[in-house]
Design a protein around this motif. Sequence first.
Motif, PDB file in Angstrom:
ATOM      1  N   SER A 409      67.807  94.198 -11.710  1.00  9.54           N
ATOM      2  CA  SER A 409      69.105  94.782 -12.037  1.00  9.54           C
ATOM      3  C   SER A 409      69.925  93.833 -12.894  1.00  9.54           C
ATOM      4  O   SER A 409      69.596  92.640 -13.022  1.00  9.54           O
ATOM      5  N   GLU A 410      71.012  94.353 -13.485  1.00 10.19           N
ATOM      6  CA  GLU A 410      71.897  93.520 -14.306  1.00 10.19           C
ATOM      7  C   GLU A 410      72.428  92.340 -13.505  1.00 10.19           C
ATOM      8  O   GLU A 410      72.463  91.205 -13.977  1.00 10.19           O
ATOM      9  N   SER A 411      72.866  92.593 -12.271  1.00  7.40           N
ATOM     10  CA  SER A 411      73.443  91.519 -11.458  1.00  7.40           C
ATOM     11  C   SER A 411      72.414  90.451 -11.137  1.00  7.40           C
ATOM     12  O   SER A 411      72.719  89.254 -11.139  1.00  7.40           O
ATOM     13  N   ARG A 412      71.167  90.881 -10.882  1.00  3.95           N
ATOM     14  CA  ARG A 412      70.125  89.894 -10.587  1.00  3.95           C
ATOM     15  C   ARG A 412      69.764  89.084 -11.833  1.00  3.95           C
ATOM     16  O   ARG A 412      69.517  87.885 -11.765  1.00  3.95           O
ATOM     17  N   ARG A 413      69.737  89.755 -12.977  1.00  3.58           N
ATOM     18  CA  ARG A 413      69.450  89.037 -14.221  1.00  3.58           C
ATOM     19  C   ARG A 413      70.499  87.953 -14.489  1.00  3.58           C
ATOM     20  O   ARG A 413      70.169  86.829 -14.885  1.00  3.58           O
ATOM     21  N   LEU A 414      71.766  88.290 -14.287  1.00  2.00           N
ATOM     22  CA  LEU A 414      72.830  87.302 -14.476  1.00  2.00           C
ATOM     23  C   LEU A 414      72.702  86.162 -13.481  1.00  2.00           C
ATOM     24  O   LEU A 414      72.891  84.986 -13.829  1.00  2.00           O
ATOM     25  N   LEU A 415      72.379  86.490 -12.222  1.00  2.35           N
ATOM     26  CA  LEU A 415      72.242  85.449 -11.193  1.00  2.35           C
ATOM     27  C   LEU A 415      71.123  84.480 -11.551  1.00  2.35           C
ATOM     28  O   LEU A 415      71.306  83.251 -11.484  1.00  2.35           O
TER      29      LEU A 415
END
Length: 556
Positions: A409-415
């Motif tokens: 997900s987008e949030s996991r990619r950023l993390l």
Amino acid sequence: MTDIQFWALFFVVLTFAVYIFIAWRSRVKETKGFFVAEQNIPSIANGAAVAADWMSAASFISMAGLIAFLGSDGSIYLMGWTGGYVLLALLLAPYLRKWGKFTVPEFVGDRYSETVRSVSALVAIIVSFTYVVGQMAGGGIVFSRFLNLETAGGVAVAAAVIFAYAVLGGMKGITWTQVAQYSVLIVAYLIPAFAVAQTMTGIPVPQISFGQILGELNAISAEFGLSQYTEAFTARPQLDVFLVTLSLMIGTAGLPHVIIRFYTTKTVRGARYSAFWALVFIGLLYTTAPAVGAFTKLNLLEGVQGVAANALPSWIQNWAATGLVTVSPGVETINTISNNATSGADLIVNNDILVLASPEIAGLPAPIVGLVAAGGLAAAMSTAAGLLLVISSSASHDLYFRYLDHNASESRRLLVSRIAMAAAVLVAIYFGINPPAFVAQVVAFAFGLAASTFFPILLLGIFWKRANAVGAVSGMVVGLVFTASYMIYTLPVFGTAANEHVLGISPEGIGAIGALVNAIVTVVVSLLTKPPSHEVQEMVEGIRYPSARRTETTSA
């Protein structure tokens, strides 16, 4: 606390607060904002960000010092680093922007294969780590002199601030922070240069006035047993001057942290204009650096020639505490000076201090000295942030998401991207505290590695449809191994002993030969193996020509 330390602390704290505020206002929640600033940066702002991203601690801290000691041969840095932007603007930037991807490994992955993408991502990490070491070391020098911090502590503080604004805003935050950092570093560089020019020549334009003192500088250099300042090929052989200049040029055009900046513009036209504005902004500093080098060298020689060791100017005592200025034991009077610790000279002055020390050497007020300290940190931090983003994007976007978690997900990619950046910061801190050479030399090695790996496969990938994946991988690996091996062979790094330069070629110049080796291997292997698919060759046509011209060419 001395006046200089007070003003240095004032300007450093003020600028750091501005950087953090900009990053907080620019914080992102999507990968497009984190990696390419939503591709919405105006050309003039992107030009300033490119200038700050590329004009590193080497440009601000070391380059004028190198010119001061190399004299005419120091022009290799001016010609190489600025000439590289002409190559970048003409041969690479608009075409890569038209391709429209996030990173350089993405381009080579589409153009060649996933294997080439993986190799390219690893090479981007290696090149960026080599480059970031110089920035961290430069930040440590500023902190150790002006804020009485140990080098390790200074590197850690600079890294913490970089990490904070890079993690918050990604490329978007870094871009607008770099615009502010360019403003700080150029003001900090020009004000003392104008003041010294006025003091020494009566003309406050250093680009014009420094020619007046070259004759005097030649004469006093001769008195110290040094080569004439304006005489060519005294510090380096002619072949090495040519190779270092070429290596820096094509290395500039191949640096991944510079190329990625052109993905942030709105259009291909914007990418071209960004390169133009970057050259304008870079030119302000690069036309001033030779004057700063000449003025500082003359002030330095006049201030120490024939002076008793116990009566040297106060700035020497101040910098001696950092270990970057050394008076040889037992010397009573200063008769010889060098930047080489093995030369046996009476006074050893490190290249990396001359710009930072120039206001003190010229006797300028403490606020100007403090402003120069803030400028040096701005130069180091702006480039370090861009490099850390390349490391983060290569590790997360081109390796982790591609092979381990393609559906993240987008949030996991950023993390994951932020975790990768944190790991990169920790490694950069270690090597910033223990650099293998002085700042500009470390940076030159990064340019050599970029020259021998990225530039040939990018150039051939755009302009030669027959280049294929097997050739590109072979060329990159051979170019990297050849160049890195020569650097290790000629330098006392990783516990090895330094060896003589082959044919007088320095480790800073070997990247040009590494690029030639890369290109030859890529061409030969490509011709001996299967050509790229018709679709890939059509894609190559597509980035070089408008649709009408491409259709016309294809039908012909």
